[in-house]
Design a protein around this motif. Structure first.
Motif, short mmCIF file in Angstrom:
data_model
loop_
_atom_site.label_atom_id
_atom_site.label_comp_id
_atom_site.label_asym_id
_atom_site.label_seq_id
_atom_site.Cartn_x
_atom_site.Cartn_y
_atom_site.Cartn_z
N ARG A 76 -5.93 -3.68 -8.68
CA ARG A 76 -5.24 -4.37 -9.79
C ARG A 76 -6.11 -5.44 -10.43
O ARG A 76 -6.04 -5.67 -11.62
CB ARG A 76 -3.93 -5.01 -9.27
N TYR A 121 4.87 -1.47 8.51
CA TYR A 121 3.43 -1.21 8.35
C TYR A 121 2.97 -0.14 9.34
O TYR A 121 2.30 0.83 8.95
CB TYR A 121 2.64 -2.51 8.58
N THR A 153 -10.66 -9.43 6.76
CA THR A 153 -10.61 -9.25 5.30
C THR A 153 -9.47 -10.11 4.74
O THR A 153 -8.75 -10.77 5.51
CB THR A 153 -10.32 -7.79 4.90
N1 LIG Z 1 -7.81 -5.76 7.64
C1 LIG Z 1 -7.21 -5.15 8.64
O1 LIG Z 1 -7.02 -5.75 9.73
C2 LIG Z 1 -6.82 -3.71 8.54
C3 LIG Z 1 -6.68 -2.99 9.73
C4 LIG Z 1 -6.34 -1.66 9.68
C5 LIG Z 1 -6.13 -1.04 8.46
N2 LIG Z 1 -6.26 -1.75 7.31
C6 LIG Z 1 -6.02 -1.05 6.05
O2 LIG Z 1 -7.23 -0.97 5.37
C7 LIG Z 1 -6.99 -0.91 3.96
C8 LIG Z 1 -7.88 -1.94 3.27
O3 LIG Z 1 -7.48 -3.22 3.70
P1 LIG Z 1 -8.46 -4.48 3.73
O4 LIG Z 1 -8.44 -4.99 5.11
O5 LIG Z 1 -9.73 -4.16 3.08
O6 LIG Z 1 -7.57 -5.50 2.89
P2 LIG Z 1 -7.81 -6.25 1.50
O7 LIG Z 1 -9.11 -6.95 1.49
O8 LIG Z 1 -6.57 -7.04 1.30
O9 LIG Z 1 -7.88 -5.05 0.45
C9 LIG Z 1 -6.74 -4.36 0.01
C10 LIG Z 1 -7.07 -3.69 -1.30
O10 LIG Z 1 -5.92 -2.95 -1.74
C11 LIG Z 1 -5.74 -3.20 -3.12
N3 LIG Z 1 -4.33 -3.06 -3.45
C12 LIG Z 1 -3.28 -3.62 -2.82
N4 LIG Z 1 -2.14 -3.31 -3.45
C13 LIG Z 1 -2.48 -2.51 -4.49
C14 LIG Z 1 -1.75 -1.89 -5.53
N5 LIG Z 1 -0.41 -2.01 -5.63
N6 LIG Z 1 -2.42 -1.15 -6.45
C15 LIG Z 1 -3.76 -1.03 -6.38
N7 LIG Z 1 -4.51 -1.60 -5.42
C16 LIG Z 1 -3.87 -2.35 -4.50
C17 LIG Z 1 -6.22 -4.65 -3.31
O11 LIG Z 1 -6.65 -4.87 -4.65
P3 LIG Z 1 -5.85 -5.71 -5.75
O12 LIG Z 1 -5.16 -6.84 -5.06
O13 LIG Z 1 -6.95 -6.16 -6.68
O14 LIG Z 1 -4.93 -4.74 -6.37
C18 LIG Z 1 -7.44 -4.66 -2.40
O15 LIG Z 1 -8.57 -4.18 -3.08
C19 LIG Z 1 -5.49 -1.11 3.79
O16 LIG Z 1 -4.88 0.13 3.63
C20 LIG Z 1 -5.06 -1.74 5.10
O17 LIG Z 1 -3.72 -1.43 5.39
C21 LIG Z 1 -6.61 -3.07 7.33
#
Ligand SMILES: NC(=O)c1ccc[n+]([C@@H]2O[C@H](COP(=O)([O-])OP(=O)(O)OC[C@H]3O[C@@H](n4cnc5c(N)ncnc54)[C@H](OP(=O)(O)O)[C@@H]3O)[C@@H](O)[C@H]2O)c1
Length: 254
Positions: free
Chosen positions: A36, A149, A184
């Motif tokens: 976004r 989640y 993150t």
């Molecule tokens: N960090 C962890 O501990 C962890 C662990 C396991 C799995 N994950 C998964 O890994 C993935 C990436 O997470 P991350 O840790 O890199 O978190 P992050 O830094 O918060 O990144 C999340 C990304 O998703 C985008 N996003 C969120 N809502 C959106 C929407 N409605 N439309 C389009 N884009 C959207 C955000 O961009 P904008 O805000 O600019 O839209 C951001 O680029 C996620 O699916 C998360 O569930 C994370």
């Protein structure tokens, strides 16, 4: 035109995937960036002047905005050789206490967007193309205090496993990435109502390492990518011990 598409490209693991793709041996005529926050996508474009990007500042929880992606695909008919789906979020807290909207939004972005984007993109995937979906270690067992989640990521894992079987004939490499806690911006939103359990702080992984392993595992066409011994042990534990027994000892959120 050979392209890669990365969702969630504006931060965290999505941004790290973009960095690795730019520096990888495989070159892409264009890398399409979806998230976004347009300013963040523009900053990435500026940071890698030698790579051509297409910036798609879309809210993937909004069907009309997914239609905009469809329009670009139909117009340009690209050869999609890599799709990385990182867009997602989680909010910790018990089902009875969290706002209904937050919980429904989690399902929208973590589950519905996976289905919609996959349906949309599969016709454009090249033979032998690669698809990487961010699930989570929370897909391995139910998680009181992070229930929606965990359920949404179990959905992603199940979806990926079926998709792999369905697309075997085309030689697509499809992987669900299942990390534990990763350092993150994810936790800015996740901890809006709760504190982080201490054990998660101890096993917080570096996003660069998780992404490097995810790409290597996908290259080998592994079904699941799990980074680090603690999370590998968690996965094994969740396979061996009945979940009703584990759940008896798991605390909930507040
Ligand atoms: N960090 C962890 O501990 C962890 C662990 C396991 C799995 N994950 C998964 O890994 C993935 C990436 O997470 P991350 O840790 O890199 O978190 P992050 O830094 O918060 O990144 C999340 C990304 O998703 C985008 N996003 C969120 N809502 C959106 C929407 N409605 N439309 C389009 N884009 C959207 C955000 O961009 P904008 O805000 O600019 O839209 C951001 O680029 C996620 O699916 C998360 O569930 C994370």
């Amino acid at each position: 035109m050979k392209i890669a598409i990365v969702t969630g490209a504006s931060s965290g693991m999505g941004k790290e995937f973009v960095r690795r793709l730019v520096h990888s041996r495989d070159s892409y005529e264009e890398i399409w960036l979806i998230a976004r926050r347009k300013d963040r996508l523009k900053a990435i474009e500026k940071h890698f002047p030698g790579q051509k990007f297409r910036l798609l500042p879309l809210d993937l929880s909004d069907r009309d905005q997914i239609d905009l992606l469809e329009e670009s695909l139909l117009k340009l008919k690209p050869d999609l050789s890599l799709f990385v789906h990182c867009a997602g979020f989680g909010v910790m807290g018990n089902i009875s206490r969290l706002p209904r909207e937050d919980q429904a939004d989690m399902v929208d972005i973590n589950c519905r967007s996976v289905v919609e984007l996959s349906c949309l993109l599969l016709p454009f995937m090249t033979a032998g193309g690669r698809m990487i979906y961010m699930a989570s270690a929370s897909a391995f067992l139910p998680q009181p205090g992070f229930a929606v989640y965990a359920a949404s990521k179990a959905f992603v894992l199940s979806f990926v496993r079926s998709l792999r079987a369905e697309e075997r004939g085309r030689g697509l490499k499809i992987t669900a990435v299942c990390p534990g806690a990763v350092k993150t911006e994810f936790f800015d939103r996740a901890l809006e109502y709760e504190d982080l359990p201490v054990y998660k702080k101890l096993v917080m992984a570096d996003p660069a390492r998780v992404v490097k392993k995810a790409l290597a595992d996908n290259e080998k066409n592994r079904e699941v990518s799990v980074y680090g011994p603690a999370i590998k042990a968690t996965r094994l534990f969740a396979k061996l011990v009945p979940h009703r027994v584990i759940l008896r000892f798991m605390g909930g959120g507040k």
